[in-house]
Design an enzyme around this catalytic site. Structure first.
Site, short mmCIF file in Angstrom:
data_model
loop_
_atom_site.label_atom_id
_atom_site.label_comp_id
_atom_site.label_asym_id
_atom_site.label_seq_id
_atom_site.Cartn_x
_atom_site.Cartn_y
_atom_site.Cartn_z
N ASN A 1 6.15 7.10 0.67
CA ASN A 1 4.83 6.67 1.13
C ASN A 1 4.10 7.74 1.95
O ASN A 1 2.89 7.63 2.19
CB ASN A 1 4.91 5.36 1.91
CG ASN A 1 5.20 4.14 1.05
OD1 ASN A 1 5.85 3.18 1.48
ND2 ASN A 1 4.71 4.12 -0.19
N SER B 1 11.61 0.93 -6.47
CA SER B 1 10.92 1.90 -5.62
C SER B 1 11.83 2.48 -4.53
O SER B 1 11.46 2.55 -3.36
CB SER B 1 9.66 1.28 -4.99
OG SER B 1 8.81 0.78 -6.00
N ASP C 1 4.81 -5.85 -1.10
CA ASP C 1 3.93 -5.00 -1.91
C ASP C 1 2.63 -5.73 -2.27
O ASP C 1 2.62 -6.95 -2.40
CB ASP C 1 4.68 -4.58 -3.19
CG ASP C 1 4.07 -3.34 -3.83
OD1 ASP C 1 3.20 -2.70 -3.20
OD2 ASP C 1 4.46 -3.02 -4.96
C1 IPE Z 1 7.34 0.13 -2.10
O1 IPE Z 1 6.03 -0.08 -2.48
C2 IPE Z 1 7.40 0.48 -0.65
C3 IPE Z 1 7.03 -0.59 0.25
C4 IPE Z 1 6.68 -1.80 -0.04
C5 IPE Z 1 7.08 -0.22 1.64
P1 IPE Z 1 5.14 1.07 -3.14
O2 IPE Z 1 3.82 0.46 -3.35
O3 IPE Z 1 5.22 2.29 -2.34
O4 IPE Z 1 5.91 1.31 -4.51
P2 IPE Z 1 5.40 1.95 -5.88
O5 IPE Z 1 4.73 3.24 -5.55
O6 IPE Z 1 4.48 0.97 -6.50
O7 IPE Z 1 6.66 2.11 -6.69
C1 IPE Z 2 2.65 -2.38 0.41
O1 IPE Z 2 1.38 -2.52 -0.14
C2 IPE Z 2 2.61 -1.74 1.77
C3 IPE Z 2 3.18 -0.39 1.85
C4 IPE Z 2 3.71 0.27 0.87
C5 IPE Z 2 3.11 0.26 3.14
P1 IPE Z 2 0.71 -1.32 -0.94
O2 IPE Z 2 -0.06 -0.50 0.01
O3 IPE Z 2 1.72 -0.59 -1.75
O4 IPE Z 2 -0.28 -2.12 -1.88
P2 IPE Z 2 -0.62 -1.79 -3.40
O5 IPE Z 2 0.68 -1.74 -4.14
O6 IPE Z 2 -1.32 -0.47 -3.41
O7 IPE Z 2 -1.48 -2.92 -3.83
MG MG Z 3 2.42 -0.84 -3.63
#
Ligand code: IPE
Ligand code: IPE
Ligand code: MG
Length: 260
Positions: A86, A214, A38
């Site tokens: 996502n 998550s 993340d």
């Molecule tokens: C969890 O991260 C999913 C992945 C890392 C693939 P998110 O960024 O989607 O989670 P939330 O929305 O902060 O809970």
């Molecule tokens: C994790 O990074 C990757 C995926 C969920 C695909 P994020 O895209 O969630 O990055 P932040 O949380 O918005 O910084």
């Molecule tokens: Mg994220």
């Protein structure tokens, strides 16, 4: 899992001041390490870049984590790459991620072979765009014979969807007379999950400081140790991995019992 001591020492040379290979007990490594990758978006935004640049930068972190785990002799590395939630992201970001999954996987297949890594997926990959699904199926078939570390990529994965799917599987088996209701125990549920053949994660690492799951591996993480670091995923490296393992080894795992 067997490891090459020489390659291990070389890979973890040039240690920073606060952590080195000698800080972890190589005889008590977690056999399954899981990462919630993340913070890609924030990493990019902080540098005035598009979020997609963060996803691209995050690929090297995964590559380094895979190599580090292979060097250490970890049995299973799992990584959360795309959740069932996502899909709510802007279409161009979803499209970019699906494109990156396909192109990166194709490019990294030689690395998987070189490191004897077997690829598996957690999640509904049937529902992915055709190109991505095709490459994933190719990756599965191409690495099926590898006997080293298992790399489990969670893509279009959600724990609630996984549990609902397991319930359907078990209900169908009862309805067909294959099993009885009484046969539905913890083992039967575990065997109906995407992770059926894998041990539960012993260590869960989440980057970017978020204190939540998550919708990740709700069943399998029941007794995992959590290590949350503020490091954003594109900045994650072998040393941060070692810090997580060190923290894990300092934990008192009681599993509901009392210490002898
Ligand atoms: C969890 O991260 C999913 C992945 C890392 C693939 P998110 O960024 O989607 O989670 P939330 O929305 O902060 O809970
Ligand atoms: C994790 O990074 C990757 C995926 C969920 C695909 P994020 O895209 O969630 O990055 P932040 O949380 O918005 O910084
Ligand atoms: Mg994220």
């Amino acid at each position: 899992m067997l490891r090459d001591e020489q390659k291990l020492i070389e890979y973890f040379a040039d240690a920073p001041d606060d952590i080195s290979l000698s800080d972890v007990n190589l005889d008590h490594l977690p056999s399954h390490i899981s990462v919630i990758m993340d913070g890609n978006g924030r990493w990019a935004t902080r540098q005035g870049k598009e979020r997609g640049e963060g996803h691209i930068a995050g690929i090297s972190s995964l590559r380094e984590t895979i190599t580090a785990c292979v060097r250490l002799g970890v049995d299973v590395l799992s990584a959360y790459a795309f959740s069932t939630e996502n899909w709510k992201r802007p279409q161009h970001e979803v499209d970019l991620l699906m494109h990156l999954f396909a192109t990166t996987l194709l490019k990294e297949l030689p690395l998987f072979h070189q490191e004897n890594v077997r690829l598996v997926f957690l999640g509904d990959i049937e529902a992915l765009p055709e190109k991505t699904r095709d490459v994933f199926e190719e990756g599965l078939a191409e690495t099926a014979g590898n006997t080293g570390m298992v790399l489990a990529l969670a893509v279009n994965y959600g724990a609630r969807a996984e549990l609902a799917r397991a319930a359907r599987t078990l209900a169908a088996r009862v309805a067909s007379g294959d099993i009885n209701i009484e046969d539905i125990d913890e083992g039967a549920v575990a065997a109906s999950l995407y992770t059926a053949d894998l041990p539960d994660p012993e260590l869960l690492i989440r980057t970017s400081g978020e204190l939540r799951l998550s919708n990740y591996l709700l069943w399998q993480l029941a007794y995992s140790e959590f290590y949350v670091t503020d490091t954003l995923w594109p900045d994650f490296d072998r040393w941060e991995l070692l810090r997580g393992i060190k923290a894990f080894q300092g934990r008192d795992r009681r599993f509901g019992g009392v210490k002898a």
